[in-house]
Design a protein around this motif. Structure first.
Motif, short mmCIF file in Angstrom:
data_model
loop_
_atom_site.label_atom_id
_atom_site.label_comp_id
_atom_site.label_asym_id
_atom_site.label_seq_id
_atom_site.Cartn_x
_atom_site.Cartn_y
_atom_site.Cartn_z
N GLN A 127 0.83 -1.20 0.00
CA GLN A 127 0.00 0.00 0.00
C GLN A 127 0.87 1.26 0.00
O GLN A 127 0.59 2.23 -0.71
N GLY A 131 0.15 1.79 -3.63
CA GLY A 131 -1.18 2.36 -3.46
C GLY A 131 -1.22 3.83 -3.84
O GLY A 131 -0.21 4.54 -3.74
N VAL A 135 -5.77 2.93 -6.29
CA VAL A 135 -5.43 1.57 -5.87
C VAL A 135 -5.28 1.50 -4.35
O VAL A 135 -4.55 2.30 -3.76
N SER A 136 -5.96 0.53 -3.74
CA SER A 136 -5.84 0.34 -2.29
C SER A 136 -5.71 -1.14 -1.97
O SER A 136 -6.45 -1.97 -2.52
N PHE A 137 -4.77 -1.47 -1.08
CA PHE A 137 -4.57 -2.84 -0.62
C PHE A 137 -5.04 -2.94 0.84
O PHE A 137 -4.77 -2.04 1.64
N LEU A 147 -7.82 -6.14 -2.92
CA LEU A 147 -7.39 -5.01 -3.74
C LEU A 147 -8.63 -4.28 -4.22
O LEU A 147 -9.55 -4.90 -4.76
#
Length: 405
Positions: A127, A131, A135-137, A147
């Motif tokens: 992230q 990220g 985009v986010s983890f 994801l």
């Protein structure tokens, strides 16, 4: 009447030569499963509707009677619900495995069953490095993570890593199914390649290598979708209250949308070493207040993915001795009768190390109901069961029926 389903994930299999042509279910010592078969009614269930892949997300939703064509929005969206991660309009969620790649091939789907603590450190690192606003983890359990991608198009071909172990990873990367999804596929493939550049040098992976363990040296996103619109089991079947017990975020997420409360059990790992006693104790306690309990045991599926026949037999015996036995003992003393169903969600044959869409054996036991002629619980015996071959919501509606003996 109260109701409990014991779901042995991936428990069904195929005849194996080393077992004298028996399946692991036939070879295992399962006196309590056999008791249920002999005192209940048996059959087989199609858990993978036409047009769908035999994943646990599909099969478990099918067991609960959901119309997949109407409600399925990918595995990631279900796991997000379990993790408390909201999916907003315009966002796409995906399962994101941490996997091990060796010699440019997918060695395994689980990074050697990496621990949740190690994995969380890697996901936070991803992230930080990869990220951004789009985009986010999010960390999950062991190798299973989330994801989320803003503006993603779900019309992409993503292959689950457990289906292609031993395959060169570049041959099975993400592809667009429509032109409009090309940008999404490109972005996700770049994330895979970028993860492979930064993960190998992380201290967690260096430590794993020094200890002789597989490194988590790549991400693998798959099963994309948006936020699903699912009715609860109360709305569908009139079940007033219920609970789900599982080590797997996917199952917990299905439970959230189904209106079930999630019960956390310390030591529930999703592997053969899971806390069987803790999980069945939680189920028995839940039956005192809830109408329905969905007790999910993952271990046999993981053994099937490993191709480990002996371990799969052991996990089946653990389910029989450490789950079904104490459950039967407990419900026999309860004031209200309890209906018990046992079944896998799908087969995970040790021969091919992945899921198949073959029908699964099930048994429904209701105190006072006349049994059929089946005496053993396994794939072959179930073919002679009175229920025959069921599909769609036939199993769950039969399970919740109270009007026949």
């Amino acid at each position: 009447m109260k109701y409990v389903i014991v779901l042995g994930d991936g428990m069904a299999d195929e005849p194996i030569a080393s077992l004298g042509g028996k399946t692991p279910l036939q070879a295992a010592d399962t006196p309590h499963l056999d008791w249920l078969a002999a005192h209940g009614r048996n059959g087989r269930l199609n858990t993978v509707p036409e047009g769908f892949e035999p994943g646990s997300e599909i099969a478990n939703m099918a067991v609960l009677g959901y119309d997949l064509n109407e409600v399925f929005e990918g595995r990631g969206s279900l796991e997000a619900a379990s993790m408390g991660v909201d999916i907003l309009p315009g966002e796409m969620a995906m399962r994101c495995n941490l996997i091990c790649i060796e010699d440019e091939k997918i060695k395994n789907h689980s990074a050697g069953h990496i621990s949740s603590q190690e994995a969380a450190e890697l996901i936070h690192f991803l992230q930080e490095k990869l990220g951004d606003e789009e985009v986010s983890f999010f960390p999950g359990v062991s190798y299973r993570h989330l994801l989320k991608l803003k503006g993603g198009n779900k019309q992409i071909r993503c292959i689950p890593p457990h289906d292609v172990m031993g395959t060169p990873f570049r041959e099975v990367m993400i592809r667009p199914l429509v032109e409009e999804a090309a940008a999404t596929a490109d972005r996700l493939n770049r994330l895979i390649l970028e993860s492979q550049k930064i993960l190998p040098e992380h201290p967690v992976n260096k430590s794993r290598i020094n200890r002789g363990k597989d490194p988590a040296n790549s991400i693998w996103p798959w099963s994309p979708g948006y936020k699903p619109d699912m009715k609860s089991l109360s709305q569908l079947y009139g079940i007033a209250s219920g609970a789900v017990i599982s080590a797997v975020d996917l199952i917990k997420g299905i439970g959230v949308y189904a209106g079930l409360r999630n019960i956390e059990v310390e030591g529930a790992t999703g592997l053969y070493d899971t806390n069987y006693e803790g999980k069945v104790a939680a189920a028995i306690e839940a039956l005192k207040t809830d109408d329905f309990v969905y007790l999910h045991i993952e271990a046999s599926d993981e053994a099937g993915h490993e191709g480990d026949v002996a371990l799969k037999i052991k996990t089946i015996e653990y389910l029989d001795h450490r789950i079904v036995k104490p459950l039967l003992e407990a419900v026999s003393t309860m004031d209200e009768p309890v209906a018990i169903a046992v079944l896998p969600d799908h087969p995970t044959p040790c021969r091919i190390k992945t899921h198949t869409a073959a029908p699964v054996p099930f048994v429904i036991y209701k105190p006072g109901n006349e049994a059929d002629s089946v005496q053993l619980y396994d794939e072959i015996s179930a073919e002679k069961g009175v229920y025959g071959l069921m599909s769609d919501d036939q199993f769950i509606r039969e399970f919740f029926r109270q009007d026949h003996k």
